[in-house]
Design a protein around this motif. Structure first.
Motif, PDB file in Angstrom:
ATOM      1  N   LYS A  95       9.285   3.240  -4.659  1.00 38.42           N
ATOM      2  CA  LYS A  95       8.323   3.211  -5.770  1.00 38.42           C
ATOM      3  C   LYS A  95       7.386   4.415  -5.689  1.00 38.42           C
ATOM      4  O   LYS A  95       7.084   5.050  -6.713  1.00 38.42           O
ATOM      5  N   ALA A  96       6.945   4.729  -4.487  1.00 42.70           N
ATOM      6  CA  ALA A  96       6.083   5.902  -4.314  1.00 42.70           C
ATOM      7  C   ALA A  96       6.855   7.182  -4.623  1.00 42.70           C
ATOM      8  O   ALA A  96       6.315   8.107  -5.251  1.00 42.70           O
ATOM      9  N   LYS A  97       8.103   7.261  -4.198  1.00 43.36           N
ATOM     10  CA  LYS A  97       8.918   8.437  -4.481  1.00 43.36           C
ATOM     11  C   LYS A  97       9.104   8.632  -5.985  1.00 43.36           C
ATOM     12  O   LYS A  97       9.124   9.764  -6.472  1.00 43.36           O
ATOM     13  N   ALA A  98       9.219   7.540  -6.712  1.00 39.80           N
ATOM     14  CA  ALA A  98       9.363   7.633  -8.171  1.00 39.80           C
ATOM     15  C   ALA A  98       8.123   8.239  -8.818  1.00 39.80           C
ATOM     16  O   ALA A  98       8.206   8.806  -9.909  1.00 39.80           O
TER      17      ALA A  98
ATOM     18  N   ASN B 126     -11.184  10.133  -2.139  1.00 31.73           N
ATOM     19  CA  ASN B 126     -10.274  10.247  -3.282  1.00 31.73           C
ATOM     20  C   ASN B 126     -10.682   9.229  -4.341  1.00 31.73           C
ATOM     21  O   ASN B 126     -10.442   8.031  -4.194  1.00 31.73           O
ATOM     22  N   PRO B 127     -11.306   9.676  -5.447  1.00 37.32           N
ATOM     23  CA  PRO B 127     -11.786   8.737  -6.477  1.00 37.32           C
ATOM     24  C   PRO B 127     -10.657   8.015  -7.206  1.00 37.32           C
ATOM     25  O   PRO B 127     -10.914   7.040  -7.919  1.00 37.32           O
ATOM     26  N   ASP B 128      -9.437   8.492  -7.049  1.00 37.24           N
ATOM     27  CA  ASP B 128      -8.310   7.834  -7.719  1.00 37.24           C
ATOM     28  C   ASP B 128      -7.716   6.701  -6.884  1.00 37.24           C
ATOM     29  O   ASP B 128      -6.878   5.940  -7.382  1.00 37.24           O
ATOM     30  N   ARG B 129      -8.120   6.605  -5.600  1.00 32.22           N
ATOM     31  CA  ARG B 129      -7.573   5.555  -4.733  1.00 32.22           C
ATOM     32  C   ARG B 129      -8.727   4.950  -3.941  1.00 32.22           C
ATOM     33  O   ARG B 129      -8.917   5.235  -2.764  1.00 32.22           O
ATOM     34  N   VAL B 130      -9.489   4.105  -4.609  1.00 36.06           N
ATOM     35  CA  VAL B 130     -10.707   3.560  -4.020  1.00 36.06           C
ATOM     36  C   VAL B 130     -10.431   2.186  -3.414  1.00 36.06           C
ATOM     37  O   VAL B 130     -10.062   1.245  -4.115  1.00 36.06           O
ATOM     38  N   LEU B 131     -10.601   2.105  -2.113  1.00 29.72           N
ATOM     39  CA  LEU B 131     -10.533   0.816  -1.438  1.00 29.72           C
ATOM     40  C   LEU B 131     -11.903   0.152  -1.421  1.00 29.72           C
ATOM     41  O   LEU B 131     -12.054  -1.003  -1.804  1.00 29.72           O
TER      42      LEU B 131
ATOM     43  N   ASP C 295       0.810  -1.216   0.000  1.00 25.56           N
ATOM     44  CA  ASP C 295       0.000   0.000   0.000  1.00 25.56           C
ATOM     45  C   ASP C 295       0.844   1.266   0.000  1.00 25.56           C
ATOM     46  O   ASP C 295       0.354   2.342  -0.356  1.00 25.56           O
ATOM     47  N   PHE C 296       2.116   1.145   0.377  1.00 27.79           N
ATOM     48  CA  PHE C 296       2.978   2.332   0.400  1.00 27.79           C
ATOM     49  C   PHE C 296       3.082   3.002  -0.968  1.00 27.79           C
ATOM     50  O   PHE C 296       3.389   4.192  -1.044  1.00 27.79           O
ATOM     51  N   GLN C 297       2.854   2.263  -2.021  1.00 29.82           N
ATOM     52  CA  GLN C 297       2.954   2.858  -3.358  1.00 29.82           C
ATOM     53  C   GLN C 297       1.903   3.947  -3.583  1.00 29.82           C
ATOM     54  O   GLN C 297       2.038   4.747  -4.506  1.00 29.82           O
ATOM     55  N   HIS C 298       0.869   3.998  -2.721  1.00 30.42           N
ATOM     56  CA  HIS C 298      -0.188   5.005  -2.871  1.00 30.42           C
ATOM     57  C   HIS C 298       0.023   6.233  -1.988  1.00 30.42           C
ATOM     58  O   HIS C 298      -0.808   7.147  -1.977  1.00 30.42           O
ATOM     59  N   THR C 299       1.118   6.258  -1.249  1.00 28.35           N
ATOM     60  CA  THR C 299       1.362   7.344  -0.298  1.00 28.35           C
ATOM     61  C   THR C 299       1.911   8.579  -1.001  1.00 28.35           C
ATOM     62  O   THR C 299       2.742   8.481  -1.897  1.00 28.35           O
ATOM     63  N   ASP C 300       1.446   9.760  -0.559  1.00 28.65           N
ATOM     64  CA  ASP C 300       1.963  11.035  -1.076  1.00 28.65           C
ATOM     65  C   ASP C 300       3.087  11.590  -0.207  1.00 28.65           C
ATOM     66  O   ASP C 300       4.017  12.209  -0.725  1.00 28.65           O
ATOM     67  N   VAL C 301       2.974  11.395   1.110  1.00 25.65           N
ATOM     68  CA  VAL C 301       4.001  11.878   2.030  1.00 25.65           C
ATOM     69  C   VAL C 301       4.226  10.827   3.115  1.00 25.65           C
ATOM     70  O   VAL C 301       3.278  10.389   3.766  1.00 25.65           O
TER      71      VAL C 301
END
Length: 789
Positions: A34-37, A561-566, A7-13
């Motif tokens: 991966k998130a930083k990229a 957030n419609p771009d990250r729907v669980l 799930d870390f790949q979806h983190t902003d900060v």
């Protein structure tokens, strides 16, 4: 973790505080990178400039033991500038609850403090109730007695200047942290807080974690993809171990162990079961567990075998430190050390080492002979003839030599098959335990003592030979419908009448008639492209990958957030669906009359996140200095957490800043794991990191006349060690209250066994810890450093 590694790949900060994933969790670090990229920011907060700090966008140093000041300043900043996610905070936390008039806080003390017993009466911190018994609330959040306003007042003292003169964090760096992370609440971004032992190994460790949770609740970061409060576990199955009752005061699934004062089963159940919330189901979980333990010997007539259960003495602490203090008084006869090495890993380890000699017998189960197994030998500095303790060493198989499940930091239970046969006489832990239990039952079969009665009642039907049937163990953990003999599909099917069994309620559902052992699943199809991989292994509870995921949607079930729907509410189908398993029953509508569909924190009786919550040392976190500190507390006249249990006389050694002027912390190396008993027996790893050392700054090196590579003596009130000096730029002096304070750091991975040998860092650490968990204060103590010659 509330979330999981993928799930870390979806983190902003990311806010990495009290952890160093690049060095201590290098495989997990790939998800952060991966998130930083993709544009994510990484904040590293650490006394040392670590390899994680190298990868960070913002680095902030802080003096060990000042995390509450640091995080309290974040809360103050969020509230002052109204950066909190207002809709989330209003609806999904207890921010609007009115605190009773008894509650107060003054100069470091909350109300209802008993100085003699160093404890609080937590019942005095409740909420105001109306005539129906419901909590009174203020939907405007303006009442001075509502939680949000009490928090504003409490944390207003944590202004930036006071925080920085306490933590030593440069003010411009601290502002960068505030501006970068606290924006996540307003910008619909996902912020994830990562932590490890650097946050928990303190006298205020539990409140450190609580305060991180408060930050995340205010910013709306709990329950969302890329968010959460995420503990980076230091070993592959530490999550699974705690899930299965290795905590002294918890049984399986984090349920309470009875007290001897609980005269009856019903009295115990009544004491520990809330009237509302999910844990009102505890009678079902406990009864099913009792049936798992005692089978037909657990009946309604004998309170489901309640008499057989071990019970704790009220107000008696059975934690690690208290055990060794009891041992020092010669009040213990024997001890099992199963994968534990206190001669290296225990606080004030030289005294714990000495306490072992007061035992009649010691059993050590480990793959290699540890320092604790060899505590009586000449290489340990002892005269074997003087040690009367009889030591039994049972060689254990390593991970590749046995099968079974591991539960990782993200709660994913993954089965692991045996790759090779164990070497020599080594046996799998389950095999050792099976033989021990079988032989004890046989030995006590004809006795009539209370201890014999317990063992006789215990069901142990995992095979008659020396090799247990691990599949039977797995099924036992899951549990059965005892009327049909079928496996339970989930803990929702558990009953309190003795017709169901289950060894661990949070794992019930991992092994079903339809799907078999779900921890063995390896389907890498990711439905929803959110990294949940619902058919890969099994995550407790109920295969849920992100806890409290209802909070990722507004009151109507629409994702923030419609771009990250669980998950989301599908009105047409009248159900929740998405990439994850909903954190409640699938058909609980947001419009349900009882409001259950709008309460995401189902484990809390109120159904909302607790900004204000009763803990042993206060309903709100407060900064106190460590047991040993270079300064007086800047926030109150109370120096040490007033509820902390003080060491016994044998271990009560406290250093003064005049004699020990430097702040020290301990940490782990990438090359060595925990106490090093496994990795220091590997030649290549020992060659990479062969020597014990202490890191000191260039400034301290100059002040003390110590050059890189010099042999130095490091001392504290507990003792002294000899090691090499590593002069580094990774540490810088702090400016604290206008003066200079030096910080040093040491690895805790060395001992006198193996190929790589070195002094034991925990010779120096104090025998004191957190009031709620008894976690020792390894990460902040005072020491001195001098050249050896």
């Amino acid at each position: 973790m509330t979330n999981h590694w993928n799930d870390f790949q979806h983190t902003d900060v990311f806010l990495a505080i009290g952890c160093n994933p690049a060095e201590n969790h290098p495989i997990g670090m790939r998800w952060i990178l991966k998130a930083k990229a993709k544009g994510a920011k990484l904040i590293s907060v650490d006394p040392r400039y670590t390899r994680t700090s190298v990868q960070s966008d913002v680095y902030a140093s802080l003096r060990s033991g000042t995390d509450i000041a640091f995080l309290g300043g974040m809360v103050s900043y969020i509230l002052e500038k109204e950066l909190y996610q207002k809709e989330y905070v209003m609806n999904y936390t207890n921010s609007s609850f009115l605190v009773n008039e008894q509650f107060s806080f003054d100069d470091g003390l909350f109300n209802a403090y008993d100085e003699e017993h160093r404890s609080y009466d937590q019942s005095k911190w409740g909420f105001q109730l109306d005539e129906t018994g419901a909590v009174k609330k203020d939907p405007t959040l303006q009442d001075p007695r509502c939680v949000l306003q009490i928090m504003k007042k409490h944390f207003s003292r944590y202004d930036i200047d006071t925080v920085c003169k306490t933590t030593g964090t440069p003010k411009d760096h601290y502002l960068q942290v505030l501006e970068t992370y606290c924006a996540t609440g307003k910008e619909n971004k996902a912020g994830s807080i990562l932590y490890a032992l650097g946050m928990t190994h303190h006298t205020v460790g539990s409140q450190n974690v609580r305060l991180m949770g408060i930050v995340q609740l205010l910013l709306g970061n709990v329950g969302i993809a890329g968010g959460g409060l995420n503990a980076l576990r230091g070993e592959s199955n530490v999550q699974g171990a705690t899930d299965f009752g290795v905590l002294y005061d918890k049984t399986n699934g984090y349920m309470e162990v009875p007290l001897s004062s609980d005269a009856t089963w019903q009295a115990f159940i009544d004491r520990i079961t809330p009237k509302t919330g999910y844990f009102s189901n505890k009678p079902k979980f406990y009864t099913s567990q009792q049936k798992s333990f005692y089978g037909d010997n657990a009946t309604p007539e004998n309170q489901f075998g309640y008499e057989f259960l071990p019970k704790l003495t009220p107000k008696k602490d059975y934690s690690h430190m208290r055990i060794f203090e009891t041992m020092a008084k010669k009040q213990m006869e024997g001890l099992f050390l199963w994968g534990e090495n206190p001669v290296v890993a225990g606080p004030d380890s030289s005294r714990e080492h000495g306490s072992l000699a007061n035992l009649k017998w010691l059993v050590v189960v480990d793959p290699f002979e540890t320092e604790s197994a060899a505590f009586w030998k000449e290489e340990a500095g002892k005269k074997p003839a003087d040690i009367q303790t009889e030591v039994f060493f049972l060689p254990a198989a390593v991970c590749y030599e046995k099968e079974g499940s591991l539960s990782n930091s993200g709660r994913w239970m993954q089965y692991r098959w045996k790759a090779i046969e164990p070497k020599g006489n080594a046996k799998a832990d389950l095999e050792i335990l099976h033989n021990l239990a079988s032989r004890l039952k046989k030995a006590y079969a004809s006795e009539t003592t209370p201890a014999a009665k317990q063992l006789q009642a215990l069901t142990w039907d995992y095979g008659t030979g020396e090799i247990p049937d691990i599949d039977k163990v797995c099924r036992e953990i899951n549990g059965f419908d005892l009327k049909t003999g079928k496996l339970l599909d989930g803990f929702g099917a558990m009953l309190a009448d003795g017709t169901t069994s289950g060894g661990n309620w949070i794992y019930t559902g991992f092994y079903t008639e339809k799907d078999g052992n779900k921890s063995k699943r390896r389907d890498n199809k990711d439905v929803g492209d959110m990294g949940t991989f619902l058919n890969w292994s099994y995550a407790w509870p109920s295969n849920r990958r992100v806890l409290y995921n209802r909070a990722s949607c507004d009151l109507n079930g629409k994702p923030y957030n419609p771009d990250r729907v669980l998950i989301k509410w599908d009105a047409a189908k009248n159900e929740w669906n998405g990439a994850d398993i909903p954190d409640f029953l699938k058909a609980v509508s947001p419009e349900q009359a009882d409001g259950a569909g709008k309460r995401p924190f189902i484990m809390s009786p109120s159904g909302v996140g607790n900004l204000f919550a009763n803990m042993k040392d206060g309903p709100l976190p407060e900064h106190y200095e460590p047991w040993e500190s270079p300064i007086s507390n800047n926030f109150s006249s109370i120096q040490l957490d007033p509820a902390v249990v003080l060491p016994s006389e044998e271990y009560n050694l406290k250093g003064d800043v005049k004699d020990f002027p430097f702040v020290a912390t301990s940490y782990g190396l990438t090359e060595h794991w925990k106490s090093g008993s496994m990795t220091r027996n590997q030649k290549w790893l020992s060659e990479i990191a062969p020597y014990m050392f202490i890191e000191i700054s260039e400034e301290l090196s100059k002040e003390k006349g110590i050059a890189n590579g010099d042999t130095v003596i490091v001392s504290s009130a507990r003792g002294e060690i000899e090691c090499y000096a590593l002069v580094t730029k990774r540490l810088k002096p702090f400016t604290i209250n206008g003066g200079t304070v030096h910080q040093v750091g040491m690895p805790m991975n060395y001992g006198f066994k193996g190929y790589a040998r070195g002094a034991i860092a925990n010779t120096l650490t104090p025998h004191i810890g957190d009031v709620s968990t008894s976690n020792p204060e390894y990460k902040a103590f005072l020491c001195n450093v001098r050249r050896a010659k």
